[in-house]
Design an enzyme around this catalytic site. Structure first.
Site, PDB file in Angstrom:
ATOM      1  CB  ALA A  55       0.838  -0.387  -4.593  1.00 47.25           C
ATOM      2  CG  PHE A 101       9.260  -1.375  -6.143  1.00 48.62           C
ATOM      3  CD1 PHE A 101      10.509  -0.793  -6.017  1.00 48.62           C
ATOM      4  CD2 PHE A 101       9.133  -2.499  -6.951  1.00 48.62           C
ATOM      5  CE1 PHE A 101      11.608  -1.314  -6.677  1.00 48.62           C
ATOM      6  CE2 PHE A 101      10.218  -3.037  -7.617  1.00 48.62           C
ATOM      7  CZ  PHE A 101      11.463  -2.442  -7.472  1.00 48.62           C
ATOM      8  CD  GLU A 121       2.560 -22.493  -8.716  1.00 49.76           C
ATOM      9  OE1 GLU A 121       3.261 -21.645  -8.124  1.00 49.76           O
ATOM     10  OE2 GLU A 121       3.043 -23.415  -9.390  1.00 49.76           O
ATOM     11  CE  LYS A 175       4.275 -12.130  -7.296  1.00 48.61           C
ATOM     12  NZ  LYS A 175       4.799 -11.495  -6.070  1.00 48.61           N
ATOM     13  NE  ARG A 204      13.879 -13.006  -6.167  1.00 46.57           N
ATOM     14  CZ  ARG A 204      12.853 -13.448  -6.892  1.00 46.57           C
ATOM     15  NH1 ARG A 204      13.047 -13.897  -8.114  1.00 46.57           N
ATOM     16  NH2 ARG A 204      11.638 -13.434  -6.406  1.00 46.57           N
ATOM     17  CB  CYS A 229     -20.859  17.094  23.898  1.00 45.33           C
ATOM     18  SG  CYS A 229     -20.064  15.892  24.997  1.00 45.33           S
ATOM     19  CB  CYS A 248     -17.862  11.365  25.526  1.00 47.88           C
ATOM     20  SG  CYS A 248     -19.110  12.647  25.803  1.00 47.88           S
ATOM     21  CB  CYS A 266     -22.352  13.170  23.340  1.00 45.55           C
ATOM     22  SG  CYS A 266     -20.923  13.220  22.224  1.00 45.55           S
TER      23      CYS A 266
END
Length: 762
Positions: free
Chosen positions: A43, A45, A122, A124, A145, A440, A456, A462
């Protein structure tokens, strides 16, 4: 970059920013394509690239052949020999919203005016783009590629991927064909691989402590993969093919490049041809005729993207007809006949400012990350993310001050995946788990031998545990009380100085009155930061009444909460059992206990052996139930509930339901049903004795499929399982499995067996 005519007319500030962006994008491409070590999310980039495209659109003189906007992918690395593709691999332009998708479709429609055409949709796949070359049916070369023209020779490694044939099947194999596709790492296997790396890192960490005492050099830690795409690329670019062979890589093909000896008229027809040759084609592709159908496909897989076996980051939309693809042509880097719709990003990077610890309803201490600034991921702003426990923090090797990768898949709680190692500068610091509860002050400790989690022990007092338990009790899995969400639970459980909180614990929940609710105040928080706002006049934290107006009059929500709590007293027994927050007791065990004992008092009067004998319970849960009941304040909760009119016994609508007519059936629910929520459908099935599971197998008796079913429906069809629609589901609930089979026109299992025997004899 080479200057062109008009370059000097562009303002200096713009030229400087353009140069900065070009250099930054080029560096990120090298890290992504060549080093498999990205330091920003997809995102981020994309945002940089779109800013660069915007500058060049406004100042065309800045567009040069070596601009990142005019180039594809990255240069080949020096690890592998270079391979020149016979036909260039292009990248796709992106559509980030419906307006951009519609603009692309309008351009296609204008160019193809008066011509009939179709869209091919399609998924991705988020993997590594690979080009396979087959000559006379034989796999002769596999390459990445690269920059679209020249890639890397990874033939030896690709040959280790089982589903990629070394020789094409059939008699009509072509003389030459380039086949394009994506190599991916399945999501489940990716999680398992990183988990194994984390375990090895922990082993090395312990070993290094011993090495340090002996004065020896420490062993290096293994870097966890950031995401499945990173894992696929790293696995495929191994010098040793045996390492690649050990990884569960898969491939899906999605295109054809250079070809000799055959012609194709449609992209979708080409896929059928590739499938016949034995190549792994996608099963989710769809040919449609309208943009509305394209949008429906995008919406469907946007909702179901996590039901697919591999990561997807969008949908590719293509003009299906090959001749029309040629007519539409391409730019220097992208085809005009295709576009990629991008889903909102699920991974981003941010700086880890600190790690805090939250206390859950059963006392578990959970570290969570606090980012320096909120980031947008999966469509929402996020500043906090879970880190599960102190051991996970170590295993993920996360340090304070790190730039980290944050993931939020759908509605899942945001999670830190790991650090971006290449951005460390040495100022980062290790996280130290606190020894005491932050709310607490009780000392944190494991509650049983072998427990990794610290808890705890102060369950009764608490504030964090009480708040979390009350919110859980009011939630969908328990009493489902509208108006008793997390904010209301917080308001109800905080002290009213000098008086105690209206709700000290579960014992008080059905004793709320108008008088108790009216004085409750809450802090006003900034919706962006979550921090309390300050009063302009006093400078103190600003408070407002939660159930009253500024004039002190009761809001409608006050009486609504009282009425909803009164109605909740009649909820099914299992919801109260689940709402007690007994450790290890979830909805399945709670329903099993309610069915067996039909009385809340009898559950706690039962011996450990009697509890353990209940199907779906067992000794661990049985022991936990008895330990819970041994606490005197827990008994007070039950006494108060009974005195306040809570229904402690389970009543069945009729004897048929009591006999559990769906006993022994295994059912899977997928999609959206007209008459039930997903949880409601599961509850209806389990209350009648059925076992509801999350995965489809040969042992599944029925799959209930509503609108927009996911891959579970596809697998059910593949296995030939009975698939019920809304009407079939109603028949199953009302009249049992025989009625459901009759709805589908199926014979009873015995009849089916007899028919099979008769066909064999014939």
């Amino acid at each position: 970059m080479t200057a062109v005519e008009g370059w000097e007319d562009v303002p200096a500030e713009v030229r400087r920013r353009h140069a900065e962006l070009a250099a930054e994008i080029t560096d990120h491409r090298a890290r992504y394509y060549e080093q498999d070590a990205p330091v920003v999310s997809d995102a981020e980039f994309d945002a940089l690239m779109r800013e660069l495209e915007g500058i060049e659109a406004e100042h065309p003189a800045l567009v040069t052949p070596d601009s990142p906007t005019q180039r594809v992918g990255g240069a080949p690395t020096v690890l592998f020999a270079e391979v020149e593709h016979r036909e260039r691999l292009l990248s796709l332009d992106n559509a980030m919203d419906d307006e951009e998708l519609a603009a692309w479709a309008e351009r296609v429609a204008t160019e193809l005016h008066g011509i009939d055409y179709h869209y091919l949709c399609e998924l991705k796949v988020d993997g590594l783009a690979v080009n396979l070359t087959y000559e006379n049916g034989q796999l002769t070369q596999a390459a990445t590629r690269g920059d679209g023209r020249v890639g890397e020779d990874i033939t030896a490694n690709v040959r280790t991927i089982k589903e990629i044939p070394h020789r094409l099947k059939g008699e009509n194999v072509p003389e030459l064909v380039e086949i394009r596709g994506e190599v991916y790492f399945p999501t489940e296997e990716f999680d398992a691989l990183n988990a194994s790396f984390a375990e090895e890192n922990e082993r090395r960490r312990q070993e290094n402590e011993e090495r340090a005492r002996e004065g020896k050099r420490p062993r290096a830690m293994i870097r966890l993969f950031m995401n499945p795409r990173n894992a696929a690329a790293g696995s495929l670019r191994q010098k040793d093919p045996h390492v690649t062979a050990s990884r569960p890589l898969h491939m899906v093909v999605h295109g054809i490049g250079a070809r000799v000896g055959f012609d194709i008229d449609n992209q979708s027809h080409a896929y059928r041809l590739l499938h016949d040759w034995g190549l792994p084609t996608a099963r989710h592709n769809r040919v449609v005729g309208t943009l509305a159908e394209v949008r429906a496909f995008i919406k469907h897989f946007g909702e179901q993207r996590h039901s697919v076996e591999h990561e997807i980051d969008g949908v590719v939309v293509k003009v299906d007809e090959i001749a029309l693809q040629g007519r539409l042509g391409a730019t220097s880097k992208s085809p005009r006949w295709a576009i990629a719709w991008k889903y909102p990003p699920e991974e981003v990077t941010g700086r880890l400012a600190e790690i805090k610890v939250g206390i859950g309803r059963t006392g578990r201490a959970t570290p969570y990350a606090v980012l320096a600034e909120p980031v947008k991921v999966a469509g929402s702003m996020v500043q906090y993310a879970t880190l599960h426990n102190q051991e996970i923090v170590k295993a993920k090797d996360v340090l304070l001050g790190d730039t980290v990768v944050l993931r939020k898949a759908g509605d899942v709680i945001p999670e830190i995946l790991g650090p971006v190692y290449d951005l460390r500068d040495g100022t980062e610091q290790a996280f130290v788990m606190p020894s005491h509860c932050p709310e607490c002050g009780s000392e944190l400790r494991p509650m049983a031998e072998g427990d990794i989690d610290l808890r705890c022990p102060n369950a009764e007092r608490c504030p964090a545990q009480i708040r979390e338990r009350i919110a859980f009790l009011g939630g969908r899995q328990c009493l489902d009380v509208e108006g008793l969400g997390y904010v209301a639970a917080t308001a109800l459980t905080q002290p009213l100085e000098p008086a105690e909180a209206p709700v000290r614990n579960e014992a008080d929940i059905f004793r709320l009155t108008r008088e108790k609710l009216l004085p409750i105040k809450v802090l006003v928080r900034d919706p962006k930061t979550g921090m309390p706002k300050l009063d302009d006049k006093t400078g103190k934290e600003k408070e407002v009444f939660f159930f009253a107006t500024t004039k002190g009059e009761p809001k409608k929500s006050l009486q609504a909460l009282i009425d909803n709590l009164e109605a909740a007293k009649q909820r099914p027994l299992w919801r109260f059992v689940n709402g007690l927050s007994i450790r290890h007791v979830g909805p399945v065990a709670a329903q099993a206990l309610a069915r067996e004992f039909r009385d809340l008092t009898k559950i706690f009067e039962a011996s450990e052996e009697q509890l353990a004998a209940v199907e779906g319970v067992g000794p661990t849960i049985a022991r936990s139930i008895q330990e819970w009941y041994a606490e005197e304040w827990h008994k007070e909760v039950l006494r108060n509930w009974e005195a306040d009119g809570v229904r402690f016994t389970e009543e069945f609508a009729d004897e048929e339901e009591a006999e559990r007519p769906l006993e022994g059936l295994t059912v899977v629910v997928t999609g959206t049903l007209a008459g039930h929520t997903r949880d409601g459908a599961k509850e209806a099935l389990t209350s009648r004795g059925a076992k509801v599971t999350g995965s489809v197998s040969k042992k599944t008796d029925f799959v209930v499929a509503g609108d927009n079913p996911g891959s579970k429906y596809d697998k059910a069809v593949q296995l030939g399982l009975p698939v019920l629609d809304d009407a079939g589901f109603t028949a199953l609930l009302a009249d049992g499995p025989s009625a459901a089979r009759a709805h589908l026109g199926l014979p009873e299992p015995e009849e089916a067996g007899e028919a099979a025997e008769e066909s064999v004899e014939d």
